[in-house]
Design a protein around this motif. Structure first.
Motif, mmCIF file in Angstrom:
data_model
loop_
_atom_site.group_PDB
_atom_site.id
_atom_site.type_symbol
_atom_site.label_atom_id
_atom_site.label_comp_id
_atom_site.label_asym_id
_atom_site.label_seq_id
_atom_site.Cartn_x
_atom_site.Cartn_y
_atom_site.Cartn_z
ATOM 1 N N SER A 92 0.801 -1.216 0.000
ATOM 2 C CA SER A 92 0.000 0.000 0.000
ATOM 3 C C SER A 92 0.837 1.271 0.000
ATOM 4 O O SER A 92 0.290 2.380 -0.066
ATOM 5 C CB SER A 92 -0.930 0.011 1.230
ATOM 6 O OG SER A 92 -0.161 -0.017 2.426
ATOM 7 N N SER A 93 2.151 1.159 0.063
ATOM 8 C CA SER A 93 3.018 2.326 0.149
ATOM 9 C C SER A 93 3.031 3.096 -1.172
ATOM 10 O O SER A 93 3.338 2.533 -2.231
ATOM 11 C CB SER A 93 4.445 1.916 0.519
ATOM 12 O OG SER A 93 5.341 2.986 0.365
ATOM 13 N N SER A 94 2.744 4.379 -1.109
ATOM 14 C CA SER A 94 2.795 5.208 -2.316
ATOM 15 C C SER A 94 4.230 5.359 -2.805
ATOM 16 O O SER A 94 4.470 5.474 -4.016
ATOM 17 C CB SER A 94 2.188 6.587 -2.026
ATOM 18 O OG SER A 94 2.858 7.219 -0.945
ATOM 19 N N LYS A 114 5.105 2.193 -4.753
ATOM 20 C CA LYS A 114 4.435 2.205 -6.063
ATOM 21 C C LYS A 114 5.180 3.077 -7.059
ATOM 22 O O LYS A 114 5.171 2.809 -8.262
ATOM 23 C CB LYS A 114 2.998 2.697 -5.900
ATOM 24 C CG LYS A 114 2.096 1.734 -5.147
ATOM 25 C CD LYS A 114 0.726 2.338 -4.892
ATOM 26 C CE LYS A 114 -0.154 1.367 -4.076
ATOM 27 N NZ LYS A 114 -1.460 1.972 -3.715
ATOM 28 N N GLU A 115 5.843 4.113 -6.542
ATOM 29 C CA GLU A 115 6.505 5.064 -7.435
ATOM 30 C C GLU A 115 7.915 4.641 -7.815
ATOM 31 O O GLU A 115 8.374 4.942 -8.921
ATOM 32 C CB GLU A 115 6.529 6.439 -6.768
ATOM 33 C CG GLU A 115 6.833 7.565 -7.723
ATOM 34 C CD GLU A 115 6.506 8.924 -7.133
ATOM 35 O OE1 GLU A 115 6.841 9.930 -7.772
ATOM 36 O OE2 GLU A 115 5.907 8.973 -6.038
#
Length: 846
Positions: free
Chosen positions: A680-682, A685-686
């Motif tokens: 769930s870490s943004s 994801k990036e």
């Protein structure tokens, strides 16, 4: 001054001279005012009618005792409560209060313009020829005492923790001795002997006291605790300091007023005599620590330095004495000759190997694993002892003892996180061309960097030259001296100043400082320091930094994380299966790495083997190191003040509650929560490669299992079964059998060179066979041990399990039945028989 420092970076000698000049200029006004205070005070009308010797003893004594109060108040309360700025302001206000008191007692009246009362006029009046011998005695006494203070502190650090509190207590003891000695000098009856006659006696007594206080130093008793010679209790530090330092400090407190009294008898003006004596004494006090630190300790060591200081006191006694003083017809002469004879006798019968006992005491707690001394260096900053643990006749790992603390080591467990300081940022920025390593340690992180063939340059900064000198002393499987790599440049420099002054920018900056509670290390963990890291990074650059949370309370951990996150919004924290955490900060803009280039870490031979040895065998395992990102850091540090240069006492000397630390750590090492935070870490994801996000749940489980096993033990066979049947990983299989790739390499080398199977290497060879899933090979090795009778009952259980796993249940049943008489029934046996029965149809023995 930072732009100026950067402009002069290529002229190091001139740069150091400029730094000294700037510091001197900043301090010259307040320190000159301090130096003027006592001489001017002696001209006050209230004191001019008092006996000079008594006046100077009381004034100097109470001034020094006030210094004790200031030191203890600042360390114990003000810095923690008010910060450095508030403490400085408090000191300034107290100076103003002292000035107000002085004004009230001065009896000052309005003065006509252009007129100055005689009593306030600063003047130089030496009267007769200056008493040079006495002034040089004053200089020598100041040099010896302050030099001794450095040597005492260095010696004490073999037993005492190097914390700011410890240094404050030791300083306070010295100052108390000086203060009480000075007050005592004011009550010495002058009818006993004149000050000039007492001087040589006191100097000889100081020489004898220097040696006897060292010889009778009350060595602490080792209680079997590895921290027994890493004393942190201020009461114990005070007791040891009193025994070692107080006698000579007390005598020095008596000496200064006596010298000043003798000078005053030859220099008419009280103010001028005090000023001259203080000038020479303080000049000596400035030179003494420089000589002790950069000459005596590196060249002679602390013990020979003690002897030399005693000899210098004796030389001052000769310089201070007058010829008739040594006459055997006078009681004073007899006393002098007796003291001189005693000093000569002590030096002649001195146990010159006594220092070996103290060095041995400092390293003894770390020799319990079989390590032995390889090399010892008494450097300008620290006493370093290099220990080596051998295995099968070969070097297995090294440990660097700095004073009384294991500062760094090449233990396989330690190498896991040290090498990740390099490999984690290299995985995220594989195109990195240059890197900076702050604190060399034993070169493990530098070694990892130099294994990357794409890195073009590595700068290494350490404040200790001796650390670099020891780099060629290490050898072992898979280790090469990284300083021999032409891409590496070393700097003997303070890490903070290097970041301020160096004009270079880096793709990667990493740091592995000393333990956080060591004095001075706090300044490598403040928000201001992290800002320096950020400034020296290129756009897209990455900083990694050590965060050993087992050394910290939870609040201290959060204060450091708060400061780090304030500087690096794109912060994250990573770890293997322990509490050696790694803070990672990325300077925007963010982007995903080139996956093919990042994958090269696992395709290039040098880095692939090195990553495998520390348990990162496949790229997905790098993902399973994740603990938290900046959003989680922000959540848990809400309302927490960051660790700051101005508030260093937010990092205290308090020992953490390890149960609370483990509870906090497990919150982020627990597999399901960690896996969910990762997905769930943004930030993930990036920046994270998509290929490294697959099949992670099992890897997070492996990390959690290893963590729980390391802190509290586990059902080792159940853990081994998990790794063998559900993963293809090698490192956990070795770890659960108390082995590792380093041990295995040495065991295999021994087996190749031995005519028969070496029994000592059997556990590692069995572990190696299982790590490569060679069940028949492991069974064969264990069967060979069975023929000699099992040395370890666990090997019987392991062989039984392997028979079942290899499809030979009948053999397992026969083995269990044959050995049933030697098996003591307990919960483990009940569990094992039950599991084998359920999984393989095994029939337990009756």
């Amino acid at each position: 001054m930072r732009p100026v420092f950067q402009a002069l970076w290529n002229h190091q000698q001139f740069l150091n001279g400029l730094r000294f000049s700037v510091s001197f200029s900043i301090l010259i006004i307040p320190t000159t005012a301090m130096g003027l205070t006592l001489p001017v005070l002696l001209e006050d009308p209230l004191l001019t009618h008092q006996e000079f010797a008594r006046t100077i003893g009381i004034l100097y004594g109470f001034n020094t005792l006030g210094a004790v109060a200031g030191a203890l108040l600042g360390e114990a309360y003000l810095i923690r409560t008010c910060g450095l700025l508030g403490t400085g302001l408090t000191a300034g206000c107290m100076s103003c209060a002292a000035a107000g008191i002085a004004w009230l007692f001065s009896g000052a009246k309005p003065v006509t313009t252009g007129q100055t009362p005689k009593r306030f006029r600063l003047r130089l009046s030496l009267g007769k020829r200056p008493p040079w011998s006495l002034l040089f005695v004053s200089m020598g006494a100041g040099a010896i005492l302050l030099g001794l203070e450095v040597i005492w502190f260095r010696f004490m650090r073999l037993y005492v923790a190097s914390t700011s509190t410890a240094f404050c207590v030791m300083l306070a003891v010295v100052l108390v001795g000086i203060g009480l000695g000075s007050v005592t000098s004011s009550v010495i009856p002058r009818r006993l002997a004149s000050p000039r006659k007492l001087l040589p006696i006191l100097l000889l007594v100081a020489a004898i006291g220097t040696l006897l206080s060292y010889l009778f130093f009350p060595v602490p008793v080792l209680q079997g605790n590895t921290n027994a010679f890493h004393i942190e209790s201020w009461q114990q530090i005070e007791r040891l300091s009193l025994a070692l330092m107080f006698p000579v400090a007390f005598l020095s407190g008596i000496l200064f007023p006596l010298i000043l009294t003798c000078v005053q008898r030859e220099v008419a003006s009280r103010m001028n005599s005090a000023g001259l004596t203080i000038l020479f004494n303080t000049t000596g006090a400035a030179l003494g620590p420089l000589l002790a630190c950069f000459v005596l300790l590196p060249w002679l060591g602390f013990q020979s330095s003690f002897i030399l200081c005693a000899a210098c006191y004796a030389g001052l006694a000769i310089l201070a004495s007058e010829k008739p003083t040594w006459s055997i017809r006078r009681p004073l002469g007899i006393a002098l000759l007796a003291l001189a004879a005693m000093l000569i006798l002590i030096i002649a019968t001195f146990p010159y190997h006594r220092d070996e006992t103290h060095f041995a005491n400092a390293r003894r707690p770390y020799e319990a694993d079989g390590s032995h001394l390889i090399k010892r260096i008494e450097g300008a900053a620290d006493t370093l002892q290099l220990l080596r643990r051998d295995l099968f006749g070969e070097p297995y790992y090294y440990r660097l003892i700095t004073n009384a603390y294991s500062m760094s080591g090449t233990l396989p467990r330690s190498q896991r996180y040290m090498r990740l300081f390099a490999y984690l940022p290299l995985a995220l920025r594989p195109e990195a061309e240059n890197a900076l390593l702050i604190c060399y340690g034993m070169g493990v992180t530098a070694d990892a960097f130099t294994r990357d063939p794409h890195l073009k340059h590595l700068d290494v900064v350490d404040i200790s030259k001796e650390v670099f000198d020891l780099a060629s002393s290490y050898s072992g499987p898979g280790y090469s001296n990284p300083l021999r790599d032409p891409r590496v440049t070393t700097f003997v420099q303070d890490g903070r100043f290097f970041l301020q002054a160096s004009p270079e920018s880096y793709d990667i900056i990493t740091g592995e400082p000393p333990p956080l509670k060591v004095a001075g290390t706090v300044n490598l963990y403040t928000q201001q320091f992290f800002s320096l890291l950020n400034d020296r990074l290129k756009d897209g650059g990455i900083a990694t930094f050590w965060l050993p949370i087992y050394q910290l309370t939870t609040d201290e951990t959060k204060a450091i994380l708060r400061g780090f996150h304030n500087v690096f919004p794109n912060a994250s924290v990573w770890a293997t299966c322990d509490l050696e955490w790694i803070m990672t900060g990325m300077k925007g803009p963010l982007h995903k790495p080139n996956e093919a280039a990042a994958r090269a870490l696992w395709s290039d031979v040098g880095t692939r083997l090195d990553l495998g040895r520390i348990g990162i065998e496949v790229p997905a395992q790098m993902s399973a190191l994740f603990l938290m990102d900046g959003e989680e850091i922000d959540r848990i540090t809400q309302g927490v003040e960051p660790l700051s240069d101005l508030y260093p006492k937010r990092l205290t000397d308090v020992h953490p509650d390890l149960n609370a630390v483990h509870q906090f750590g497990y919150t982020y090492l627990e597999r399901s929560a960690a896996f969910h935070r990762f997905l769930s870490s943004s930030l993930i994801k990036e920046i994270w490669p998509n290929e490294w996000k697959k099949s992670l749940e099992l890897l997070f489980l492996v990390r959690e299992t290893r963590y729980l096993s390391e802190i509290s033990g586990s059902n080792w066979l159940a853990e081994l079964d998990l790794y063998l049947r559900h993963t293809q990983l090698r490192t956990p299989v070795l770890a659960v059998q108390n082995s590792d790739e380093f041990r295995l390499a040495l065991a295999q080398k021994l087996a190749v060179n031995s005519p028969s199977l070496p029994v000592a290497a059997l556990p590692d060879l069995v572990a190696g066979a299982l790590a490569r899933r060679d069940l028949p090979g492991a069974i064969q090795l264990l069967e060979g041990e069975r023929d000699r009778a099992f040395a370890n009952i666990n090997n019987l259980f392991l062989l039984t399990y392997l028979y079942c796993l290899n499809g030979k249940v009948e053999k397992a049943e026969a083995l269990a039945a044959a050995e049933n008489g030697s098996i003591q029934k307990d919960w483990f046996v009940d569990w094992l028989w039950g599991e084998l029965q359920a999984e393989f149809g095994f029939r337990p023995p009756r």
